[in-house]
Design an enzyme around this catalytic site. Structure first.
Site, short mmCIF file in Angstrom:
data_model
loop_
_atom_site.label_atom_id
_atom_site.label_comp_id
_atom_site.label_asym_id
_atom_site.label_seq_id
_atom_site.Cartn_x
_atom_site.Cartn_y
_atom_site.Cartn_z
N GLY A 1 4.80 -42.11 -44.72
CA GLY A 1 3.44 -41.72 -45.13
C GLY A 1 2.60 -41.56 -43.44
CB SER A 2 -0.79 -42.19 -42.75
OG SER A 2 -1.42 -41.53 -44.01
CB ALA A 3 3.24 -45.11 -40.11
CB VAL A 4 5.02 -39.71 -39.29
CG1 VAL A 4 5.67 -40.72 -39.70
CG2 VAL A 4 4.06 -39.00 -40.40
CE LYS A 5 -2.27 -38.91 -42.05
NZ LYS A 5 -3.43 -39.51 -42.89
#
Length: 733
Positions: free
Chosen positions: A390-394
């Protein structure tokens, strides 16, 4: 003058004659001695030469000890009594059986592992007349006529041994058989463990007293691995083979080529396997003197062995144990009411060196023996399982946008629901209907999906047009993945352990360009928790991808178990690559990560705003198809797999001088519109614990220094000091 010359001439021949006589006597003695050796003692010497033969054998030594980074033993060797048997070259079944019967009278032997085939063999051996009657006259005739071989005849006997026959074997018979099986499974001239579990002092003493009547049997002190922290990190520490198992069959030739014996214990998995050459030690070499029949006449130690070298891990076991407990507590708190949640992972590492400080994981499963559910160690899952993060890779998505020129730091984009032809609208969680201009820092702080979607479209050289089909360069998938790889996402991290997984790459479909948008928010490819820790460490330290490692040092073994020997080798930090980004770009993303946890609008502000160590990080949620253990039940019933949410969190602290980075991954937490903050709670508690331990150790170190620096006085000085104190007290009174 003439008389003198004449006298001299007569004196010389006498001395020569004397010399000849002495030489004659010496040769006579030598010939006599040779005659005695060759004629009188010749046969004795010849028999002695024919009788003896030197055979060298190796005996195992304890493995090296494994310590944590603070010098606390994690894996040690626990000594235990053992009874061994060394089979001579020509030892036959009858001789071994005779010795087994004598030994069975002295020790108790476990018979649980005795097989039915072994029972039949033993019955035939001990009941020769009855076994012979199992063969018909016709079959004996065929045997004599060479129409049946020995092997075929024996197979007929085995087949005809009945359960009633086997029932006649007594408990003592089975113990004899268990011992005999150990005897016969050993290799000639190589000590074989007969019993090393539960050998009592009485058994050990009895066997010692009767060694003269037990050919080949001996007593020794064996060892076994003991784990100071129980199940904590045990799956990563790995296993060793048992003495009965010996060398793994699939690696037999490899180990034999390295001077191992077939019954040696070796590392089977992970740290024990990876560092086998370090931990194994140097064997004791024993020279067995045997006669021509293979009987051992004497044994001599050629060279003493040495315990294996010791390993010092990067792991802080106090932190590791605390993180284990935190994960367990949070899972048990959350699992009731959750249908699919059964695991959670945490990796903590030094972002500047790559040293793994803690690698914890727990899995909820049913115990096969008791049938009860329990939480078991699953630390390995940090590197052997992968999930949509999810968004942790943004953070990687933004930096990829900078590096490709698709966007620039500080750029504003409109956050709005994106409407593509034939698909539902794609929007950010905080903005379902309107349009608002936001920059990249706000996008990180609030976790804007739309900002990342538009960044990915720009990387793919496309343009967003409402209600139109998305048109992009499909090579954008490769471009984004290659840039993600610079952070360690989707590629091996390089950790010094075997069987690391790299995750799953979603299948690129030219007819579905929108999958690129899923990739940009961490919902297309899967990554391991360890990869996420490496990724956030790369951002924390300014762009250097450090190779994670779990072994810090190799040290010389010492006899004092309370001390650690001198360093043989230190594992130095290794930079795998530096991301292709300007320092100012990385600092910009670092500021976004800080705002996630410290700005009132940050998605993790509620959990971290009051943390004294000022952390930075990124939250993540990812929706995906459930693919856990229960998925087989759905597939068997022909049902569609449910959609579930993974919760993640990456971060580091302090934000301006990072000393610890971490990744928290909790898959399959809830379905549909559920919610949970388990990732926040775990993240906050593990950071609190890290800095709590740091403070405690600093205080202890200061206290120890103060004690060491206190002035020391001799007894006389102490007496004078006491006297002065008394005087002073009296005067004050």
């Amino acid at each position: 003058m003439k008389k003198a010359k004449r006298a001299k001439r007569t004196h010389v021949p006498f001395r020569v004659n004397m010399l000849f006589f002495i030489v004659f006597v010496l040769f006579s003695i030598l010939i006599f001695r040779l005659g005695v050796v060759q004629i009188v003692q010749g046969e004795d010497y010849e028999r002695k030469i024919e009788r003896t033969e030197n055979v060298t054998a190796n005996t195992s030594v304890p493995r090296g000890i494994i310590y944590d980074r603070n010098g606390q033993p994690v894996v040690e060797n626990r000594s235990k009594y053992a009874i061994t048997y060394t089979r001579s070259k020509n030892a036959g079944p009858e001789e071994m059986l005779k010795t087994a019967k004598k030994l069975a009278a002295l020790i108790h032997m476990d018979t649980d592992k005795v097989t039915e085939r072994e029972k039949k063999d033993y019955w035939i051996m001990t009941h020769p007349k009855e076994a012979k009657q199992k063969i018909t006259k016709e079959e004996w005739k065929k045997y004599k006529d060479n129409q049946l071989s020995d092997d075929q005849l024996y197979k007929l006997q085995l087949k005809r041994v009945t359960k009633k026959d086997l029932a006649s074997l007594t408990k003592h018979d089975l113990e004899v058989l268990a011992i005999y099986s150990k005897f016969s499974s050993g290799y000639a001239m190589t000590p074989q463990i007969v019993k090393n579990n539960g050998v009592t002092p009485k058994e050990y003493a009895l066997v010692n007293e009767n060694l003269d009547s037990l050919p080949g049997v001996d007593t020794t002190v064996d060892w076994d691995r003991s784990y100071a922290y129980g199940e904590t990190l045990k799956s990563v520490l790995g296993k060793i083979s048992s003495s009965s198992e010996g060398l793994p069959q699939d690696m037999l030739d490899y180990y034999l080529s390295k001077d191992y014996s077939r019954n040696d214990r070796v590392g089977k998995s992970y740290i024990e396997y990876q560092y086998e050459d370090v931990l194994r030690g140097q064997k004791t070499k024993i020279k067995n003197i045997t006669d021509k029949n293979g009987n051992i006449l004497d044994s001599q130690v050629v060279s003493k062995g040495k315990r294996g070298d010791d390993l010092v891990l990067t792991i802080d076991m106090d932190l590791q144990k605390a993180v284990d407990e935190i994960i367990s507590q949070e899972l048990l708190r959350e699992i009731p009411g959750r249908r699919y949640l059964d695991r959670a992972f945490v990796t903590m590492m030094d972002p500047h060196t790559g040293e793994i400080l803690a690698m914890a994981g727990k899995k909820y499963e049913i115990d096969k023996k008791t049938g009860k559910p329990e939480l078991v160690d699953f630390s390995l899952g940090n590197m052997t399982t992968s999930y949509a993060m999810g968004s942790a890779v943004k953070g990687a998505t933004l930096l990829t946008g900078y590096m490709t020129g698709a966007i620039h730091p500080g750029q504003y984009l409109v956050d709005e629901p994106l409407k593509f032809k034939g698909t539902p609208p794609k929007s950010s969680w905080f903005n379902r209907t309107g349009a608002m201009s936001i920059n990249d820092l706000y996008a990180l702080k609030r976790s804007s999906n739309v900002y990342m979607f538009k960044t990915a479209i720009a990387i793919g050289k496309g343009t967003y047009r409402p209600n139109q089909s998305l048109q992009i360069d499909m090579n954008a998938f490769n471009v984004m993945r290659s840039h993600y790889a610079q952070f360690g996402l989707g590629v091996p991290t390089g950790i010094d352990l075997p069987n690391e997984q790299v995750g799953y790459k979603g299948k690129i479909d030219p007819g579905r360009p929108g999958l690129l948008l899923d990739l940009a928010i961490g919902q297309f490819d899967t990554y391991t928790p360890l990869q996420m820790a490496q990724y956030v460490s790369t951002i924390a330290n300014g762009g250097y991808r450090m190779e994670p490692h779990i072994v810090k040092e190799i040290r010389e073994p010492v006899s004092d178990s309370k001390k650690i020997g001198p360093v043989i080798k230190t594992v130095e930090p290794k930079v795998l690559n530096r991301i292709d980004a300007k320092t100012s770009w990385i600092q910009h993303v670092q500021e976004g990560f800080r705002e996630v946890m410290q700005d009132p609008q940050g998605t993790a502000y509620s959990a971290f705003h009051d943390a004294p160590y000022k952390p930075a990080g990124k939250t993540g949620t990812a929706e995906g198809v459930y693919d856990g253990p229960k998925s087989e039940e759905f597939l068997k019933r022909g049902q569609q797999l449910p959609m579930v949410w993974n919760l993640t969190l990456v971060g580091y602290a302090p934000y301006d001088n990072p000393e610890v980075a971490f990744a928290v991954v909790v898959p399959w937490v809830y379905e549909g519109n559920g919610s949970s903050q388990i990732n926040y709670r775990i993240g906050r508690r593990i950071l609190d614990k890290y800095f709590e331990l740091k403070k405690e150790r600093a205080q202890k170190q200061t206290s120890d220094v103060v004690v060491d620096e206190m002035p020391k006085q001799d007894n006389q000085s102490n007496d004078k000091s006491k006297s002065k104190s008394s005087d002073s007290d009296n005067s004050q009174g």
